[in-house]
Scaffold this motif. Sequence first.
Motif, PDB file in Angstrom:
ATOM      1  N   VAL A  61       9.774 -44.181 -10.540  1.00  0.00           N
ATOM      2  CA  VAL A  61      11.096 -43.567 -10.665  1.00  0.00           C
ATOM      3  C   VAL A  61      11.933 -44.418 -11.609  1.00  0.00           C
ATOM      4  CG1 VAL A  61      11.982 -44.801  -8.646  1.00  0.00           C
ATOM      5  CG2 VAL A  61      13.098 -42.679  -9.383  1.00  0.00           C
ATOM      6  N   SER A  62      12.780 -43.784 -12.387  1.00  0.00           N
ATOM      7  CA  SER A  62      13.631 -44.511 -13.325  1.00  0.00           C
ATOM      8  C   SER A  62      14.665 -45.342 -12.573  1.00  0.00           C
ATOM      9  CB  SER A  62      14.339 -43.535 -14.265  1.00  0.00           C
ATOM     10  OG  SER A  62      15.139 -42.624 -13.527  1.00  0.00           O
ATOM     11  N   ALA A  63      15.209 -46.349 -13.252  1.00  0.00           N
ATOM     12  CA  ALA A  63      16.178 -47.247 -12.620  1.00  0.00           C
ATOM     13  C   ALA A  63      17.427 -46.511 -12.171  1.00  0.00           C
ATOM     14  CB  ALA A  63      16.545 -48.369 -13.586  1.00  0.00           C
ATOM     15  N   ASP A  64      17.802 -45.446 -12.885  1.00  0.00           N
ATOM     16  CA  ASP A  64      18.994 -44.695 -12.487  1.00  0.00           C
ATOM     17  C   ASP A  64      18.702 -43.692 -11.376  1.00  0.00           C
ATOM     18  OD1 ASP A  64      17.675 -42.600 -13.735  1.00  0.00           O
ATOM     19  OD2 ASP A  64      19.049 -42.486 -15.444  1.00  0.00           O
ATOM     20  N   GLY A  65      17.428 -43.578 -10.983  1.00  0.00           N
ATOM     21  CA  GLY A  65      17.055 -42.726  -9.858  1.00  0.00           C
ATOM     22  C   GLY A  65      16.976 -41.249 -10.149  1.00  0.00           C
ATOM     23  N   ARG A  66      17.184 -40.838 -11.388  1.00  0.00           N
ATOM     24  CA  ARG A  66      17.224 -39.409 -11.705  1.00  0.00           C
ATOM     25  C   ARG A  66      15.871 -38.843 -12.120  1.00  0.00           C
ATOM     26  NH1 ARG A  66      20.084 -37.647 -15.977  1.00  0.00           N
ATOM     27  NH2 ARG A  66      20.140 -35.582 -15.013  1.00  0.00           N
ATOM     28  N   THR A  67      14.980 -39.693 -12.605  1.00  0.00           N
ATOM     29  CA  THR A  67      13.713 -39.211 -13.144  1.00  0.00           C
ATOM     30  C   THR A  67      12.541 -39.739 -12.336  1.00  0.00           C
ATOM     31  OG1 THR A  67      14.650 -39.162 -15.378  1.00  0.00           O
ATOM     32  CG2 THR A  67      12.245 -39.105 -15.189  1.00  0.00           C
ATOM     33  N   ILE A  68      11.726 -38.828 -11.829  1.00  0.00           N
ATOM     34  CA  ILE A  68      10.506 -39.172 -11.113  1.00  0.00           C
ATOM     35  C   ILE A  68       9.327 -38.760 -11.980  1.00  0.00           C
ATOM     36  CG2 ILE A  68       9.096 -38.708  -9.064  1.00  0.00           C
ATOM     37  CD1 ILE A  68      11.724 -38.076  -7.589  1.00  0.00           C
ATOM     38  N   ILE A  69       8.317 -39.614 -12.065  1.00  0.00           N
ATOM     39  CA  ILE A  69       7.130 -39.286 -12.853  1.00  0.00           C
ATOM     40  C   ILE A  69       5.888 -39.368 -11.978  1.00  0.00           C
ATOM     41  CG2 ILE A  69       8.170 -40.129 -14.980  1.00  0.00           C
ATOM     42  CD1 ILE A  69       6.281 -42.606 -14.671  1.00  0.00           C
ATOM     43  N   ASN A 101      -1.910 -38.977 -16.776  1.00  0.00           N
ATOM     44  CA  ASN A 101      -1.165 -39.507 -15.639  1.00  0.00           C
ATOM     45  C   ASN A 101      -0.025 -40.371 -16.156  1.00  0.00           C
ATOM     46  OD1 ASN A 101      -0.410 -40.159 -13.026  1.00  0.00           O
ATOM     47  ND2 ASN A 101      -1.875 -41.834 -12.837  1.00  0.00           N
ATOM     48  N   ALA A 102       1.174 -40.157 -15.641  1.00  0.00           N
ATOM     49  CA  ALA A 102       2.337 -40.960 -16.017  1.00  0.00           C
ATOM     50  C   ALA A 102       2.453 -42.140 -15.065  1.00  0.00           C
ATOM     51  CB  ALA A 102       3.600 -40.111 -15.966  1.00  0.00           C
ATOM     52  N   THR A 103       2.595 -43.345 -15.608  1.00  0.00           N
ATOM     53  CA  THR A 103       2.580 -44.552 -14.782  1.00  0.00           C
ATOM     54  C   THR A 103       3.805 -45.436 -14.945  1.00  0.00           C
ATOM     55  OG1 THR A 103       1.308 -45.666 -16.525  1.00  0.00           O
ATOM     56  CG2 THR A 103       0.056 -44.653 -14.725  1.00  0.00           C
ATOM     57  N   ALA A 104       4.607 -45.222 -15.983  1.00  0.00           N
ATOM     58  CA  ALA A 104       5.791 -46.056 -16.208  1.00  0.00           C
ATOM     59  C   ALA A 104       6.880 -45.210 -16.850  1.00  0.00           C
ATOM     60  CB  ALA A 104       5.454 -47.253 -17.094  1.00  0.00           C
ATOM     61  N   VAL A 105       8.145 -45.596 -16.600  1.00  0.00           N
ATOM     62  CA  VAL A 105       9.269 -44.827 -17.129  1.00  0.00           C
ATOM     63  C   VAL A 105      10.407 -45.781 -17.463  1.00  0.00           C
ATOM     64  CG1 VAL A 105      10.171 -44.389 -14.802  1.00  0.00           C
ATOM     65  CG2 VAL A 105      10.817 -42.861 -16.690  1.00  0.00           C
ATOM     66  N   SER A 106      11.133 -45.474 -18.524  1.00  0.00           N
ATOM     67  CA  SER A 106      12.270 -46.303 -18.917  1.00  0.00           C
ATOM     68  C   SER A 106      13.402 -46.172 -17.910  1.00  0.00           C
ATOM     69  CB  SER A 106      12.761 -45.902 -20.311  1.00  0.00           C
ATOM     70  OG  SER A 106      13.196 -44.549 -20.308  1.00  0.00           O
ATOM     71  N   ALA A 107      14.357 -47.080 -17.989  1.00  0.00           N
ATOM     72  CA  ALA A 107      15.458 -47.105 -17.025  1.00  0.00           C
ATOM     73  C   ALA A 107      16.266 -45.817 -17.036  1.00  0.00           C
ATOM     74  CB  ALA A 107      16.364 -48.299 -17.306  1.00  0.00           C
ATOM     75  N   ASP A 108      16.414 -45.211 -18.222  1.00  0.00           N
ATOM     76  CA  ASP A 108      17.201 -43.980 -18.316  1.00  0.00           C
ATOM     77  C   ASP A 108      16.354 -42.721 -18.174  1.00  0.00           C
ATOM     78  OD1 ASP A 108      15.835 -43.865 -20.710  1.00  0.00           O
ATOM     79  OD2 ASP A 108      17.620 -44.045 -21.983  1.00  0.00           O
ATOM     80  N   GLY A 109      15.039 -42.884 -17.999  1.00  0.00           N
ATOM     81  CA  GLY A 109      14.155 -41.748 -17.782  1.00  0.00           C
ATOM     82  C   GLY A 109      13.741 -40.985 -19.023  1.00  0.00           C
ATOM     83  N   LYS A 110      14.168 -41.421 -20.197  1.00  0.00           N
ATOM     84  CA  LYS A 110      13.870 -40.670 -21.417  1.00  0.00           C
ATOM     85  C   LYS A 110      12.493 -40.976 -21.996  1.00  0.00           C
ATOM     86  CE  LYS A 110      18.701 -40.107 -22.796  1.00  0.00           C
ATOM     87  NZ  LYS A 110      19.723 -40.369 -23.845  1.00  0.00           N
ATOM     88  N   VAL A 111      11.943 -42.140 -21.643  1.00  0.00           N
ATOM     89  CA  VAL A 111      10.628 -42.538 -22.151  1.00  0.00           C
ATOM     90  C   VAL A 111       9.647 -42.635 -20.987  1.00  0.00           C
ATOM     91  CG1 VAL A 111       9.312 -44.256 -23.444  1.00  0.00           C
ATOM     92  CG2 VAL A 111      11.731 -43.859 -23.995  1.00  0.00           C
ATOM     93  N   VAL A 112       8.544 -41.903 -21.078  1.00  0.00           N
ATOM     94  CA  VAL A 112       7.504 -41.914 -20.051  1.00  0.00           C
ATOM     95  C   VAL A 112       6.218 -42.415 -20.689  1.00  0.00           C
ATOM     96  CG1 VAL A 112       6.167 -40.535 -18.415  1.00  0.00           C
ATOM     97  CG2 VAL A 112       8.571 -39.972 -18.860  1.00  0.00           C
ATOM     98  N   LEU A 113       5.501 -43.271 -19.974  1.00  0.00           N
ATOM     99  CA  LEU A 113       4.259 -43.832 -20.491  1.00  0.00           C
ATOM    100  C   LEU A 113       3.147 -43.657 -19.473  1.00  0.00           C
ATOM    101  CD1 LEU A 113       6.768 -46.174 -21.077  1.00  0.00           C
ATOM    102  CD2 LEU A 113       5.122 -46.562 -22.914  1.00  0.00           C
TER     103      LEU A 113
END
Length: 252
Positions: A61-69, A101-113
């Motif tokens: 989940v992103s640091a801001d809590g808005r994006t789950i991957i 499979n998505a395993t990492a996400v930036s703090a703002d949720g805009k970048v998924v890795l």
Amino acid sequence: MSSWRTQMSGSQTLHVASKCVHRKYHFFAAIALSLLSLHAHAEWEVTDQGTLAEGATATAVSADGRTIIGQRIMAGDSNHAFKYVDGVMTDLGTLGGKHSNATAVSADGKVVLGVSERADGSYHAFRHVHGQGMVSLCTLGGNFSAVRASSSDGEVAVGESRLRNGETHAFKYTDQGGMQDLGTLPGGSRSFAYEVSADGVVVIGMADMANGDIHSFMHTDSKGMVDLGKVSEQGALSAPLLLLNSVRKHDS
């Protein structure tokens, strides 16, 4: 047989039972017991985040809590990385294969890795930027690479990749430097990175030694890979070590 009870919020109680077996460990049971020992008698506040689609497994989940991957089971015996924001699930697709499979996400949720299969059956680490789609981060010469963590802005990714000679090494990826081989500890042949600092400077992971022992390491561009010592018996229960051991078995 012994049991543990952990008081949760309200009147709910969680029960976990475990049977001790000498020098044999069950990973999921061990993690559950570790969490219980750390959070015994703690009160938990549960917030309803809605419902993910059937067959979806959240991984971060992103640091801001808005994006789950995570990863979602699709039709045709395939699995796709997804991003879930404000009740909307977005299929991130693949690099041409059936699975991602998505395993990492930036703090703002805009970048998924994460990692995705390609049409040729190889697996590549990927970065998915909102509005730009999924892009391969390539490999260190072999047929596999995967992202395990990223910096807070998503610009630095770390993980592991197979080399042409079959060894598996930790990597650090940046747009400026591409995929950088972090090498191994003296005498070893395998390593992988599983976490990176928010600013992308410090990478940590595990690597094997010539005698087969597993050591933790820290890596910075200025100091290179620094040995942090042999992994403890408790560390032997960790997901990173299990991953490294599975890589060693696959390579052998």
